[in-house]
Design a protein around this motif. Structure first.
Motif, PDB file in Angstrom:
ATOM      1  N   UNK A   1      34.763  25.330  19.450  1.00  0.00           N
ATOM      2  CA  UNK A   1      34.192  24.234  20.227  1.00  0.00           C
ATOM      3  C   UNK A   1      34.330  22.921  19.467  1.00  0.00           C
ATOM      4  N   UNK A   2      33.908  22.936  18.213  1.00  0.00           N
ATOM      5  CA  UNK A   2      33.936  21.722  17.390  1.00  0.00           C
ATOM      6  C   UNK A   2      35.364  21.209  17.225  1.00  0.00           C
ATOM      7  N   UNK A   3      36.298  22.131  16.927  1.00  0.00           N
ATOM      8  CA  UNK A   3      37.693  21.732  16.740  1.00  0.00           C
ATOM      9  C   UNK A   3      38.267  21.115  18.009  1.00  0.00           C
ATOM     10  N   UNK A   4      37.920  21.699  19.156  1.00  0.00           N
ATOM     11  CA  UNK A   4      38.443  21.179  20.424  1.00  0.00           C
ATOM     12  C   UNK A   4      37.901  19.792  20.722  1.00  0.00           C
TER      13      UNK A   4
ATOM     14  N   UNK B   1      36.663  14.038  22.291  1.00  0.00           N
ATOM     15  CA  UNK B   1      35.435  14.067  23.090  1.00  0.00           C
ATOM     16  C   UNK B   1      34.210  14.249  22.209  1.00  0.00           C
ATOM     17  N   UNK B   2      34.408  14.072  20.903  1.00  0.00           N
ATOM     18  CA  UNK B   2      33.304  14.283  19.980  1.00  0.00           C
ATOM     19  C   UNK B   2      32.254  13.178  20.040  1.00  0.00           C
TER      20      UNK B   2
ATOM     21  N   UNK C   1      28.500  16.611  25.266  1.00  0.00           N
ATOM     22  CA  UNK C   1      29.210  17.587  24.439  1.00  0.00           C
ATOM     23  C   UNK C   1      28.529  17.749  23.078  1.00  0.00           C
ATOM     24  N   UNK C   2      28.069  16.667  22.525  1.00  0.00           N
ATOM     25  CA  UNK C   2      27.375  16.735  21.239  1.00  0.00           C
ATOM     26  C   UNK C   2      26.090  17.551  21.357  1.00  0.00           C
ATOM     27  N   UNK C   3      25.403  17.406  22.497  1.00  0.00           N
ATOM     28  CA  UNK C   3      24.177  18.179  22.711  1.00  0.00           C
ATOM     29  C   UNK C   3      24.486  19.678  22.770  1.00  0.00           C
ATOM     30  N   UNK C   4      25.579  20.022  23.477  1.00  0.00           N
ATOM     31  CA  UNK C   4      25.962  21.443  23.535  1.00  0.00           C
ATOM     32  C   UNK C   4      26.298  21.963  22.140  1.00  0.00           C
TER      33      UNK C   4
ATOM     34  N   UNK D   1      27.615  28.071  26.485  1.00  0.00           N
ATOM     35  CA  UNK D   1      27.833  26.708  26.000  1.00  0.00           C
ATOM     36  C   UNK D   1      29.313  26.452  25.732  1.00  0.00           C
ATOM     37  N   UNK D   2      30.004  27.425  25.156  1.00  0.00           N
ATOM     38  CA  UNK D   2      31.433  27.260  24.866  1.00  0.00           C
ATOM     39  C   UNK D   2      32.233  27.102  26.148  1.00  0.00           C
ATOM     40  N   UNK D   3      31.917  27.906  27.144  1.00  0.00           N
ATOM     41  CA  UNK D   3      32.657  27.816  28.409  1.00  0.00           C
ATOM     42  C   UNK D   3      32.372  26.499  29.119  1.00  0.00           C
ATOM     43  N   UNK D   4      31.137  26.026  29.071  1.00  0.00           N
ATOM     44  CA  UNK D   4      30.817  24.739  29.684  1.00  0.00           C
ATOM     45  C   UNK D   4      31.487  23.587  28.930  1.00  0.00           C
ATOM     46  N   UNK D   5      31.538  23.713  27.609  1.00  0.00           N
ATOM     47  CA  UNK D   5      32.120  22.648  26.803  1.00  0.00           C
ATOM     48  C   UNK D   5      33.631  22.568  26.983  1.00  0.00           C
TER      49      UNK D   5
END
Length: 380
Positions: free
Chosen positions: A253-256, A262-263, A268-271, A324-328
């Motif tokens: 997630x973080x790498x993407x 989108x960081x 996204x940061x909340x997720x 969370x990963x799928x939503x992100x």
């Protein structure tokens, strides 16, 4: 995944950098290939063998670390299981079975049997545990006075067709015994393993009819397999592998987010923050479970309840992380061939361990029995 404790291991023969930068990345490549083909992870297992991880279950006097049965090896085993779990969850499942089988047979074997175990593993042998009975009935050990043979089947045998010497439980005259037979001639059926995830575990049904068991291949006494706390508290090991996979999802997630710029998106940061907190919660629970499970003078009922709580907590955290990963990541997380899609499938499948309701009920029973304020129940 951190593998910093492996630096002290003589058996592994690799520095931290080699493991982190060579072994685990290669396992990630194997994971994609093995999942796509649905085949036993022979390449990954061979890599673990060459890295000394299979032999790490051996006693220190034989060049190992006693992983799985010597308490001082617990931090190392925790790191190994989370590391492999994050790279190749099917392989982590098989490795955990190797550790479990060796620890059980070592605990209940005599000196001669232990020497045979050492020779087998030192020669590169992989072990596993095949315990799940077939709906047809339990696997039976038939003794006619001159020889003993197995009659019946087992289901959910991970590594079926590739493991030559698994630990197998079988009934004889009302007793449940642990056997360590050569199953090279057993008949394997993998046709029923049409699963969502964990495809590379090569799990199937094994027909043992006619497989011979020598008397020296029987370990321990009646029902030693279910002896506590090892039977229930040992679950911390597969929980550690699941934790590794859940943490790997958050890393992706973080790498993407960084790669797609989108960081800076507050949603996204909340997720990502929520997922990071879930990983840390799961890590604390899993490590707490490992310490209690492997402490020699632990209260057995306390250890079982605590590991049960950890198992349920990591399951809940992992399912939230998957969401969370799928939503992100959106559709990327559904794309065949993407590591997120594979890890999600593998993790969701592996989380479906048996009797979760009984585990929860056992936790409640222990809380009621202790009668202490909750903050004192498991204080250390």
């Amino acid at each position: 995944m951190t593998l910093h404790r492996l630096r002290r291991s003589q058996v592994l023969g690799h520095a931290q950098r080699a493991l982190a930068e060579v072994v685990l990345p290669r396992l990630r490549e194997f994971a994609a290939e093995d999942d796509a083909k649905g085949t036993y992870p022979s390449g990954g297992m061979d890599l673990l063998r060459r890295a000394g991880l299979l032999a790490a279950v051996l006693p220190p006097t034989k060049g190992g670390e006693g992983l799985g049965w010597i308490p001082s090896g617990t931090p190392m085993l925790f790191d190994i299981l989370t590391g492999i779990g994050g790279a190749h969850l099917s392989l982590a499942r098989l490795y955990e079975g190797h550790v479990n089988a060796f620890a059980l047979l070592w605990a209940h074997g005599d000196e001669v049997q232990r020497n045979r175990l050492v020779d087998y593993v030192d020669g590169g042998g992989v072990m596993g545990v095949w315990n799940a009975p077939s709906p047809d009935g339990p696997l039976r050990l038939v003794d006619d006075g001159s020889r003993m043979v197995l009659r019946g089947r087992k289901i959910y045998c991970s590594g079926a067709g590739d493991l030559r010497r698994p630990l197998v439980t079988a009934e004889r005259d009302g007793e449940l015994l642990m056997a360590w037979p050569d199953v090279s001639d057993a008949r394997v059926d993998l046709s029923g393993w049409k699963v969502h995830g964990m495809r590379a575990t090569m799990t199937g049904t094994v027909d043992f009819d006619g497989v011979e068991v020598r008397r020296e291949d029987l370990f321990g006494e009646h029902d030693d397999y279910h002896r506590q706390p090892a039977f229930s508290a040992g679950a911390w090991r597969f929980v550690a592998a699941q934790l590794g996979a859940a943490a790997a999802l958050v890393d992706l997630m973080r790498e993407s987010l960084s790669a797609t710029r989108r960081d800076g998106d507050p949603h996204q940061r909340a997720r990502l923050a929520d997922a990071a907190m879930l990983v840390e919660t799961a890590r604390l629970w899993t490590w707490g479970a490992a310490k209690r499970a492997e402490t020699v003078d632990v209260d057995i009922d306390d250890a079982i309840a605590y590991v049960g709580m950890a198992r349920l907590t990591v399951e809940r955290a992992s399912m939230e992380i998957i969401d969370l990963a799928q939503r992100s990541l959106g559709l990327r997380s559904m794309m065949t061939g993407d590591p997120v899609e594979r890890i999600v499938r593998d993790l969701a499948t592996y989380l479906r361990q048996p009797v979760p309701d009984a585990i929860r009920d056992g936790v409640a029973g222990r809380v009621l029995a202790k009668g202490l304020p909750l903050l004192e129940c498991w204080a250390t």
